[in-house]
Design a protein around this motif. Structure first.
Motif, PDB file in Angstrom:
ATOM      1  N   CYS A  54       0.828  -1.208   0.000  1.00 53.30           N
ATOM      2  CA  CYS A  54       0.000   0.000   0.000  1.00 53.30           C
ATOM      3  C   CYS A  54       0.863   1.259   0.000  1.00 53.30           C
ATOM      4  O   CYS A  54       2.051   1.228   0.322  1.00 53.30           O
ATOM      5  CB  CYS A  54      -0.895   0.015   1.239  1.00 53.30           C
ATOM      6  SG  CYS A  54       0.008   0.160   2.787  1.00 53.30           S
ATOM      7  N   GLY A  55       0.222   2.367  -0.390  1.00 57.78           N
ATOM      8  CA  GLY A  55       0.799   3.687  -0.154  1.00 57.78           C
ATOM      9  C   GLY A  55       0.233   4.164   1.161  1.00 57.78           C
ATOM     10  O   GLY A  55       0.870   4.055   2.194  1.00 57.78           O
TER      11      GLY A  55
ATOM     12  N   CYS B  31       3.187   2.977   4.486  1.00 52.55           N
ATOM     13  CA  CYS B  31       3.527   2.863   3.062  1.00 52.55           C
ATOM     14  C   CYS B  31       4.592   1.785   2.835  1.00 52.55           C
ATOM     15  O   CYS B  31       5.587   1.714   3.553  1.00 52.55           O
ATOM     16  CB  CYS B  31       4.038   4.211   2.552  1.00 52.55           C
ATOM     17  SG  CYS B  31       4.668   4.134   0.865  1.00 52.55           S
ATOM     18  N   TRP B  32       4.389   1.005   1.795  1.00 50.32           N
ATOM     19  CA  TRP B  32       5.312  -0.093   1.476  1.00 50.32           C
ATOM     20  C   TRP B  32       6.722   0.411   1.185  1.00 50.32           C
ATOM     21  O   TRP B  32       7.715  -0.219   1.555  1.00 50.32           O
ATOM     22  CB  TRP B  32       4.771  -0.860   0.267  1.00 50.32           C
ATOM     23  CG  TRP B  32       5.648  -1.951  -0.207  1.00 50.32           C
ATOM     24  CD1 TRP B  32       6.076  -3.033   0.508  1.00 50.32           C
ATOM     25  CD2 TRP B  32       6.213  -2.085  -1.513  1.00 50.32           C
ATOM     26  NE1 TRP B  32       6.867  -3.834  -0.280  1.00 50.32           N
ATOM     27  CE2 TRP B  32       6.969  -3.271  -1.526  1.00 50.32           C
ATOM     28  CE3 TRP B  32       6.133  -1.324  -2.678  1.00 50.32           C
ATOM     29  CZ2 TRP B  32       7.656  -3.707  -2.647  1.00 50.32           C
ATOM     30  CZ3 TRP B  32       6.804  -1.754  -3.796  1.00 50.32           C
ATOM     31  CH2 TRP B  32       7.564  -2.937  -3.782  1.00 50.32           C
ATOM     32  N   VAL B  33       6.859   1.564   0.571  1.00 45.37           N
ATOM     33  CA  VAL B  33       8.192   2.059   0.207  1.00 45.37           C
ATOM     34  C   VAL B  33       8.802   2.915   1.317  1.00 45.37           C
ATOM     35  O   VAL B  33       9.958   2.728   1.683  1.00 45.37           O
ATOM     36  CB  VAL B  33       8.136   2.855  -1.123  1.00 45.37           C
ATOM     37  CG1 VAL B  33       9.495   3.479  -1.439  1.00 45.37           C
ATOM     38  CG2 VAL B  33       7.706   1.944  -2.263  1.00 45.37           C
ATOM     39  N   ASN B  38       5.464  -0.625   8.069  1.00 46.21           N
ATOM     40  CA  ASN B  38       4.985  -1.711   7.205  1.00 46.21           C
ATOM     41  C   ASN B  38       5.973  -2.864   7.348  1.00 46.21           C
ATOM     42  O   ASN B  38       7.133  -2.754   6.962  1.00 46.21           O
ATOM     43  CB  ASN B  38       4.937  -1.233   5.741  1.00 46.21           C
ATOM     44  CG  ASN B  38       4.352  -2.280   4.803  1.00 46.21           C
ATOM     45  OD1 ASN B  38       4.554  -3.467   4.984  1.00 46.21           O
ATOM     46  ND2 ASN B  38       3.631  -1.822   3.801  1.00 46.21           N
ATOM     47  N   GLY B  78       8.361   3.398  -7.801  1.00 44.18           N
ATOM     48  CA  GLY B  78       7.950   3.533  -6.406  1.00 44.18           C
ATOM     49  C   GLY B  78       8.941   4.331  -5.576  1.00 44.18           C
ATOM     50  O   GLY B  78       8.556   5.156  -4.738  1.00 44.18           O
ATOM     51  N   CYS B  82       7.870   7.893  -3.876  1.00 42.52           N
ATOM     52  CA  CYS B  82       7.885   8.136  -2.428  1.00 42.52           C
ATOM     53  C   CYS B  82       8.928   9.170  -2.018  1.00 42.52           C
ATOM     54  O   CYS B  82       8.660  10.009  -1.150  1.00 42.52           O
ATOM     55  CB  CYS B  82       8.121   6.826  -1.674  1.00 42.52           C
ATOM     56  SG  CYS B  82       6.587   5.946  -1.386  1.00 42.52           S
TER      57      CYS B  82
END
Lengths: 167, 174
Positions: A54-55, B31-33, B38, B78, B82
């Motif tokens: 997700c963001g 956020c994944w990045v 996470n 990504g 980010c």
């Protein structure tokens, strides 16, 4: 005609790629394991992106959306032309949040092409047919020798892979 | 849960002691990045270097493109996305009071992204991202970014980030 997920062809593109691509390889345990189906002017994938990619909470990360948009374009080039492509440029417009953990439809459509390059419009729709993301991307056809030179991948393996799509 | 993995400072001196991702305004970011919270994330860290922001990050080998030695273009997208959005965020809060940073009323979300892929990026080498704000308006930030591998520019991106109320962004820690 709507863009409903149930309204599409079921002719799946076989995936013979031996590598571990994060987007499409069945051998990448961390990856998306995307599958693709043929359309007349492109291809599409139906997929569910897991929550952790997700963001913000519950919304697919923009980089992952871009990755899937690129995958459908690359698999269109492979399946329709028996060639590889390399992205020169991609522009993405995030129109509405793309939900995680829900099925989405990601499609590539060839807009223009010549012998050297190919232009795509790619989209993401939700299961109700609402447009969530759209992109334009500009690709060049790349020969196996060019790919091999740029990526240190064995050229004969690339040729063998492509031969399965050009028959 | 608080997870912090400072995986990205590989040989690059940090120019500012605290990463954007570790500031109070970034708390609760899944956020994944760029999120600290996470459990499957990439945990990038971004710092000011004058008016530029800089981030260094090294990929795991499963983030490959179709070609096994090459970093996936979606991952590159990504990272640029980010690092640029966090740069907008950090720029907005750079001169704000600690109280406002502690309870940020706004977050930034990606409105559009454009990437030029210039060269393949080796997956086994750290990448460096450098971004700067081109323009900041009332509601939007326009950020440009380049991604380097071994000193060579391999991708170039432009991001338009939209300022949105925090209730649509990361959840605050309880």
């Amino acid at each position: 005609m709507g863009r409903g997920i149930n309204n599409l062809s079921e002719r799946e593109i076989p995936n013979y790629w031996p590598g571990i691509c994060f987007g499409c390889s069945r051998k990448n345990s961390q990856g998306l394991n995307l599958r693709f189906w043929l359309r007349e002017k492109g291809c599409y994938t139906r997929c569910v992106i897991p929550d952790h990619l997700c963001g913000i909470d519950g919304v697919v990360h923009g980089g992952i959306i871009t990755l899937v948009l690129e995958e459908v374009a690359q698999w269109t080039i492979i399946s329709h032309f028996g060639k590889f492509g390399m992205t020169r440029e991609i522009s993405v417009r995030y129109l509405k949040p793309v939900p995680t953990n829900m099925e989405i439809l990601v499609e590539a459509e060839i807009v223009n092409q010549n012998e050297k390059c190919i232009l795509f419009r790619c989209t993401v729709h939700n299961s109700e047919g609402v447009l969530l993301t759209e992109s334009e991307s500009d690709w060049i056809f790349a020969s196996p020798s060019t790919i091999a030179k740029a990526t240190a991948v064995d050229e004969s393996m690339l040729r063998e892979f492509l031969s399965k799509y050009s028959q | 849960m608080k997870m912090k993995k400072d995986l990205c400072l590989l040989g690059k001196a940090k120019m500012d002691p605290i990463a954007f991702q570790d500031m109070s305004y970034s708390r609760g970011n899944h956020c994944w990045v760029c999120g600290n919270e996470n459990p499957h994330g990439l945990y990038i860290k971004s710092y000011w270097d004058g008016d530029e922001s800089v981030c260094t990050w090294k990929a795991e080998d499963y983030y490959t493109a179709g070609w096994p030695h090459v970093l996936n273009g979606g991952i590159i997208s990504g990272l640029i996305d980010c690092h640029c959005v966090l740069t907008a965020f950090a720029s907005y809060y750079r001169d704000k009071s600690p109280q406002e940073q502690e309870n940020p009323p706004y977050w930034f979300a990606t409105g559009s992204l454009k990437i030029d892929f210039l060269k393949p990026v080796a997956i086994d080498k750290p990448v460096e991202l450098r971004a700067s704000i081109k323009e900041m308006t009332e509601r939007k930030a326009f950020i440009k970014c380049s991604l380097y591998s071994e000193g060579e520019e391999c991708a170039r991106g432009e991001v338009m980030a939209v300022r949105v109320p925090t209730r649509t962004g990361p959840k605050k820690e309880k």
